[in-house]
Design an enzyme around this catalytic site. Structure first.
Site, PDB file in Angstrom:
ATOM      1  N   HIS A 277     -10.763 -13.890  79.156  1.00 15.44           N
ATOM      2  CA  HIS A 277     -11.484 -13.760  77.884  1.00 15.44           C
ATOM      3  C   HIS A 277     -11.371 -12.323  77.351  1.00 15.44           C
ATOM      4  O   HIS A 277     -11.056 -12.113  76.173  1.00 15.44           O
ATOM      5  CB  HIS A 277     -12.949 -14.165  78.104  1.00 15.44           C
ATOM      6  CG  HIS A 277     -13.849 -13.864  76.950  1.00 15.44           C
ATOM      7  ND1 HIS A 277     -14.226 -14.830  76.030  1.00 15.44           N
ATOM      8  CD2 HIS A 277     -14.448 -12.712  76.560  1.00 15.44           C
ATOM      9  CE1 HIS A 277     -15.010 -14.260  75.123  1.00 15.44           C
ATOM     10  NE2 HIS A 277     -15.165 -12.980  75.421  1.00 15.44           N
ATOM     11  N   GLU A 278     -11.605 -11.354  78.227  1.00 18.32           N
ATOM     12  CA  GLU A 278     -11.548  -9.945  77.786  1.00 18.32           C
ATOM     13  C   GLU A 278     -10.131  -9.572  77.351  1.00 18.32           C
ATOM     14  O   GLU A 278      -9.940  -8.872  76.358  1.00 18.32           O
ATOM     15  CB  GLU A 278     -12.018  -9.003  78.903  1.00 18.32           C
ATOM     16  CG  GLU A 278     -13.437  -9.273  79.438  1.00 18.32           C
ATOM     17  CD  GLU A 278     -14.521  -9.260  78.373  1.00 18.32           C
ATOM     18  OE1 GLU A 278     -14.307  -8.633  77.318  1.00 18.32           O
ATOM     19  OE2 GLU A 278     -15.573  -9.884  78.575  1.00 18.32           O
ATOM     20  N   HIS A 281      -9.433 -10.604  73.841  1.00 16.90           N
ATOM     21  CA  HIS A 281      -9.877  -9.678  72.800  1.00 16.90           C
ATOM     22  C   HIS A 281      -8.782  -8.655  72.500  1.00 16.90           C
ATOM     23  O   HIS A 281      -8.562  -8.282  71.354  1.00 16.90           O
ATOM     24  CB  HIS A 281     -11.147  -8.943  73.250  1.00 16.90           C
ATOM     25  CG  HIS A 281     -12.401  -9.776  73.139  1.00 16.90           C
ATOM     26  ND1 HIS A 281     -12.741 -10.458  71.999  1.00 16.90           N
ATOM     27  CD2 HIS A 281     -13.398 -10.026  74.039  1.00 16.90           C
ATOM     28  CE1 HIS A 281     -13.903 -11.093  72.196  1.00 16.90           C
ATOM     29  NE2 HIS A 281     -14.314 -10.855  73.419  1.00 16.90           N
ATOM     30  N   GLU A 357     -15.235 -14.450  69.524  1.00 17.30           N
ATOM     31  CA  GLU A 357     -15.601 -14.835  70.892  1.00 17.30           C
ATOM     32  C   GLU A 357     -15.051 -16.225  71.222  1.00 17.30           C
ATOM     33  O   GLU A 357     -14.562 -16.459  72.319  1.00 17.30           O
ATOM     34  CB  GLU A 357     -17.122 -14.806  71.071  1.00 17.30           C
ATOM     35  CG  GLU A 357     -17.739 -13.423  70.955  1.00 17.30           C
ATOM     36  CD  GLU A 357     -17.206 -12.436  71.988  1.00 17.30           C
ATOM     37  OE1 GLU A 357     -16.770 -12.866  73.070  1.00 17.30           O
ATOM     38  OE2 GLU A 357     -17.194 -11.219  71.692  1.00 17.30           O
TER      39      GLU A 357
END
Ligand code: ZN
Length: 432
Positions: A277-278, A281, A357
């Protein structure tokens, strides 16, 4: 001015009472309670515990109170004439040197506000998280962090506060535009230095202890073509029992940071999903896009402050001894306006953040193809952070920077385009 406060109070009362009965209400969404599918891989969203429900409800009440508070304190400083007196004192003390007078006024202002605000920040920052079992922070650490925050505020003000004030003085009609233009390199600079200069003042950042897991994470990062030499582990366990991870920095300071609490409570696959997930970004350029959006919001906000602020100073300035927007004594008025415009633009900024997100979640799912790890990681986040899985609409619109946990678990359960041979949205962004 009284009329302004009347309108403001009405708006806030409508917001507070309306929100209590309408959207902050803690009904669960009807769909949320039915099982998603009979697949053994489906992760159920556990119902929120009693304390999670209480935390959510009291949190909404606090949100309303904080908003009122952030308007009332500067409002009182302005309308009681205290602001004017502080300015006069600052000017006398510094013999008319505007930069020093501004700094002296600001120092006095944040000292007074800090003192008045101390009981509230002690309650919210220390008592409340302890009461809910979310913190094991020592009082000394809390007090030290507060003092450091105050010091950083003063240093930042000494370094940067004069810029918008100089621009207001030099270009009373266009200062909002020039300040926004200046805020772009300044934001980049702050994003660049905060991981190396600011964050280490509060916590210890070291390499990840579990080298095997770090190797697994870095291998995954290589698949996305993002260069990371290491993952940082921060000792957040001295401050909180919550779990989290984040990406920060810019160019040479860009980094992924994992809280040690997250590493303690999540298993390896869940940590890898969080890292996916990070990474999402980064790969999807979210930091840069957020900075661009921030600039647009800054431009609109400052323009609004310029128009409304000039109008108000023309009308009520003489009564409270304000000479113009560049008068330090007008700072409380500027802060009130910044707050109100912030509230006005919050729904758009938060919607943008929730969209990013969701896309980072999608990226992590496509990268790891581990729906089970993703969904169960969010359940771990829910239970450890006392998150309320299905907040009301008004909460989402005004407060939520992330999609509700319930929605994220559901998305992790359901999103599997690779199983039916469909193409991946971000398939071109990483190697298999
Ligand atoms: Zn995120």
């Amino acid at each position: 001015m009284r009329r302004l406060y009347g309108v403001l109070a009405t708006f806030l009362i409508v917001l507070a009472t309306g929100s209590g009965s309408l959207a902050f209400a803690t009904q669960t969404d009807a769909n949320s309670q039915k099982p998603l599918a009979d697949s053994p891989l489906t992760v159920e969203v556990p119902p929120p515990s009693d304390s999670a429900v209480r935390y959510y409800r009291t949190g909404n009440a606090w949100w309303c109170f904080n908003l009122l508070w952030s308007l009332a304190v500067p409002g009182l400083i302005l309308t009681t004439g205290l602001s004017r007196r502080l300015r006069d004192r600052a000017e006398n003390l510094t013999r008319g040197q505007w930069y020093l007078a501004l700094l002296a006024y600001f120092g006095a202002y944040i000292s007074i506000v800090g003192l008045v605000d101390l009981p509230r920040s002690y309650w919210l920052g220390f008592v409340r998280p302890h009461a809910y079992g979310l913190s094991n922070q020592l009082f000394s650490k809390w007090a030290l962090d507060m003092s450091k925050g105050f010091g950083i505020g003063l240093v930042a003000a000494a370094l940067f506060l004069w810029l918008p004030y100089l621009l207001i003085r030099k270009s009373p009609q266009r200062w909002w535009l020039y300040t926004t233009l200046l805020s772009v390199p300044l934001s980049l600079f702050l994003v660049f230095v905060s991981p190396i200069w600011v964050a280490p003042l509060f916590n210890d950042f070291g390499p990840m202890q579990d080298r095997q897991l770090e190797a697994r994470i870095l291998t995954m990062a290589q698949r996305t073509g993002v260069e990371f030499d290491r993952v940082f582990e921060v000792d957040k366990s001295v401050d909180t029992r919550r779990v989290n991870a984040y990406v920060t920095g810019f160019a040479g300071t860009k980094r992924i940071v994992l809280w040690d609490t997250l590493l303690e409570r999540l298993d390896e696959d869940q940590v890898v999903f969080v890292m996916g997930h990070e990474l999402g970004h980064y790969v999807l350029g979210h930091l840069t896009r957020s900075l661009l959006l921030l600039s647009a919001v800054t431009l609109l906000t400052l323009y609004g402050v310029h128009r409304v602020g000039s109008l108000l100073i023309g009308r009520i300035g003489p009564r409270f001894g304000l000479r113009g927007l560049s008068d330090p004594a007008a700072l409380p008025l500027l802060l009130i306006l910044l707050d109100l415009f912030g509230l006005l633009f919050a729904p758009a900024s938060l919607a943008w953040s929730r969209y990013q997100e969701r896309e980072a979640d999608r990226f992590a799912l496509e990268l790891t193809q581990d729906n089970q790890a993703g969904a169960s990681a969010f359940v771990a986040l829910q239970t450890n952070n006392l998150s309320y899985p299905y907040p009301g609409t008004l909460y989402k619109v005004l407060r939520a920077s992330h999609p509700p946990i319930g929605e994220r678990v559901r998305f992790c359960n359901e999103y599997r385009p690779w199983e039916s041979g469909q193409s991946l949205r971000y398939g071109g962004r990483f190697t298999r």
